[in-house]
Design a protein around this motif. Structure first.
Motif, short mmCIF file in Angstrom:
data_model
loop_
_atom_site.label_atom_id
_atom_site.label_comp_id
_atom_site.label_asym_id
_atom_site.label_seq_id
_atom_site.Cartn_x
_atom_site.Cartn_y
_atom_site.Cartn_z
N ILE A 124 -4.42 -40.35 91.48
CA ILE A 124 -3.68 -39.21 92.03
C ILE A 124 -2.74 -38.61 90.98
CG2 ILE A 124 -1.93 -40.72 93.08
CD1 ILE A 124 -3.12 -37.38 94.42
N LEU A 125 -2.18 -39.47 90.14
CA LEU A 125 -1.31 -38.95 89.08
C LEU A 125 -2.12 -38.12 88.08
CD1 LEU A 125 0.99 -42.05 88.42
CD2 LEU A 125 1.62 -39.87 89.49
N GLN A 126 -3.28 -38.63 87.73
CA GLN A 126 -4.14 -37.89 86.80
C GLN A 126 -4.48 -36.52 87.36
OE1 GLN A 126 -7.90 -39.74 86.09
NE2 GLN A 126 -8.50 -38.27 84.52
N GLU A 127 -4.83 -36.52 88.65
CA GLU A 127 -5.16 -35.24 89.29
C GLU A 127 -3.98 -34.29 89.25
OE1 GLU A 127 -7.09 -33.99 93.55
OE2 GLU A 127 -7.45 -35.98 92.75
N GLY A 128 -2.80 -34.87 89.47
CA GLY A 128 -1.60 -34.04 89.42
C GLY A 128 -1.44 -33.40 88.05
N LEU A 129 -1.61 -34.20 87.01
CA LEU A 129 -1.48 -33.68 85.65
C LEU A 129 -2.50 -32.57 85.41
CD1 LEU A 129 -0.94 -36.98 83.60
CD2 LEU A 129 0.74 -35.20 84.13
N GLN A 130 -3.74 -32.82 85.86
CA GLN A 130 -4.79 -31.84 85.64
C GLN A 130 -4.50 -30.52 86.35
OE1 GLN A 130 -8.45 -33.64 86.78
NE2 GLN A 130 -8.81 -34.55 84.77
N SER A 131 -3.84 -30.60 87.48
CA SER A 131 -3.59 -29.34 88.18
C SER A 131 -2.30 -28.68 87.70
CB SER A 131 -3.60 -29.53 89.69
OG SER A 131 -2.96 -30.70 90.06
N LEU A 133 0.82 -29.99 86.94
CA LEU A 133 2.16 -30.55 87.11
C LEU A 133 2.51 -31.37 85.87
CD1 LEU A 133 1.79 -31.75 90.81
CD2 LEU A 133 3.06 -29.78 89.97
N ALA A 193 4.64 -34.51 83.87
CA ALA A 193 4.96 -35.90 84.20
C ALA A 193 6.30 -35.97 84.92
CB ALA A 193 4.99 -36.75 82.92
N LEU A 199 6.01 -34.88 88.50
CA LEU A 199 5.39 -35.93 89.30
C LEU A 199 6.41 -37.03 89.61
CD1 LEU A 199 1.87 -36.12 87.63
CD2 LEU A 199 2.36 -35.62 90.02
#
Lengths: 131, 131, 131, 131
Positions: B99-106, B108, B110, B113
């Motif tokens: 989920i963190l990776q997805e956040g970065l990709q979209s 956001l 670090a 997050l």
DNA sequence: GTGGTCTAGACCACC
DNA sequence: GTGGTCTAGACCACG
């Protein structure tokens, strides 16, 4: 826009297409007004059945992400980028909350979770190439 | 150990049973060596089909969480508590990373997050009663 | 609930099914919580392809009119009756407005339209048997 | 006679042309004996495919609204105005009846429908500028 | 060429 | 038994 399909994954193929199209729109890889590859074209490219692509495109129309232009193809709606970004962020927030809650329930403290997040972010940053 | 089933949820019923049993073991609600309710008993209690309970128990045996004891029923394996805890923590770490990776990709950062995590933890803490 | 299909009509078959199911729910012919005839059953009854029925049911699920109950079938959602009634009344109002506007544009006066409405209501009342 | 095309609407483009031609004739904007713009001309004006205009004109000839005059173009038939007016009024009456019937079936009373008509007429009158 | 619909038949997971 | 998904191939209307 490049779409990659994993036929053995948990998600249905049509669902993978839907998500990746939405994702591409949210990221701005494709923009409002652009035409998507035709049903037959994409089906050929992914070596899947045209019906499966059509189904994905159909649902994207129902959600007003795409609109059909007679004889031309399917076009990305004006409001789609905003919509997709919001939807994506909502999804992330919800899933984050659920996983954190589960972490607390299994005995991890808030501090442990935070340091876990920190270390995961670190390894994601360093391993950027794999992303 | 109390098991609660949501027949309308996304997960299959047998899967809900598996998870809750594992969860209870991980948390120490039940310990190694204890006996589980019989297939018929649990099925009756949850008013679901005995086949469904049997399938869940079967899978728990395959994973060596439970072991059949002739004439007695199903018992929690000695190594089950450790196993369940590790599995749980692994799951949490993996899902958190994804989920963190997805956040970065979209898009956001670090920091965004991290503050999202912080605020979600806050609201979970305050809304503890609902958990 | 009786569903009648006109394979030669303007509307797609799956759309006719959707409308008639919604209509039946709005009228209270079937109520929340009831199970609908199975995909295969209805397909057989209407002598159409199961896929076509499945597609109709699928869209009704997307609109949260129906919900799938694993292994049992499809059930009418709790909020469906209210939803269907409101949707229906909205549709009626919109279509009424559009037809009245068209009437005005083609030169009929408001009074002429009202008396037209009056006479149509009369003939519908008397010819109730045909409805 | 001005024709306006909405390429994103529900109706096919050729159908929009047909309706607007008929409508213009019914209202007397154009009269019997007048010539219509040529296929190429209209296509260019509307920036649509000439095939699409040709198809619309073809269908209008089939319905004896237009007649081809060698070397001149397409002319509005003598009986066209009467025909178009009647067709329009018939259409309105039929659609009105159908929507009223549907209203009655969904539980509205005749009086409720009449007051609905009244209020819609009011709002159409006041919002005339938008029409 | 485009999308939209339908049929036919298959396989899966779940109960 | 149930729904869910996918494939294959056909026909239609539209531009």
């Amino acid at each position: 826009m490049i779409i990659h399909i994993d036929p053995d994954g948990d998600l249905a193929i049509y669902d993978q297409i839907i998500r990746q199209v939405k994702f591409a729109i949210a990221k701005g890889v494709v923009d409002a007004g652009e035409l998507l590859p035709s049903v037959r074209e994409l089906a050929k490219e992914l070596t899947i059945n045209p019906n499966t692509v059509a189904r994905a495109y159909q649902e994207l129309q129902n959600e007003e992400i795409l609109e059909s232009v007679r004889g031309l193809g399917l076009r990305i709606c004006a409001k789609a980028p905003k919509k997709c970004q919001q939807e994506r962020q909502n999804l992330i927030r919800i899933r984050l909350a659920s996983i954190l809650q589960e972490g607390l329930q299994s005995g991890l403290t808030a501090d442990e979770l935070k340091s876990l997040v920190q270390s995961e972010l670190q390894s994601l940053k360093s391993g950027k190439a794999t992303a």
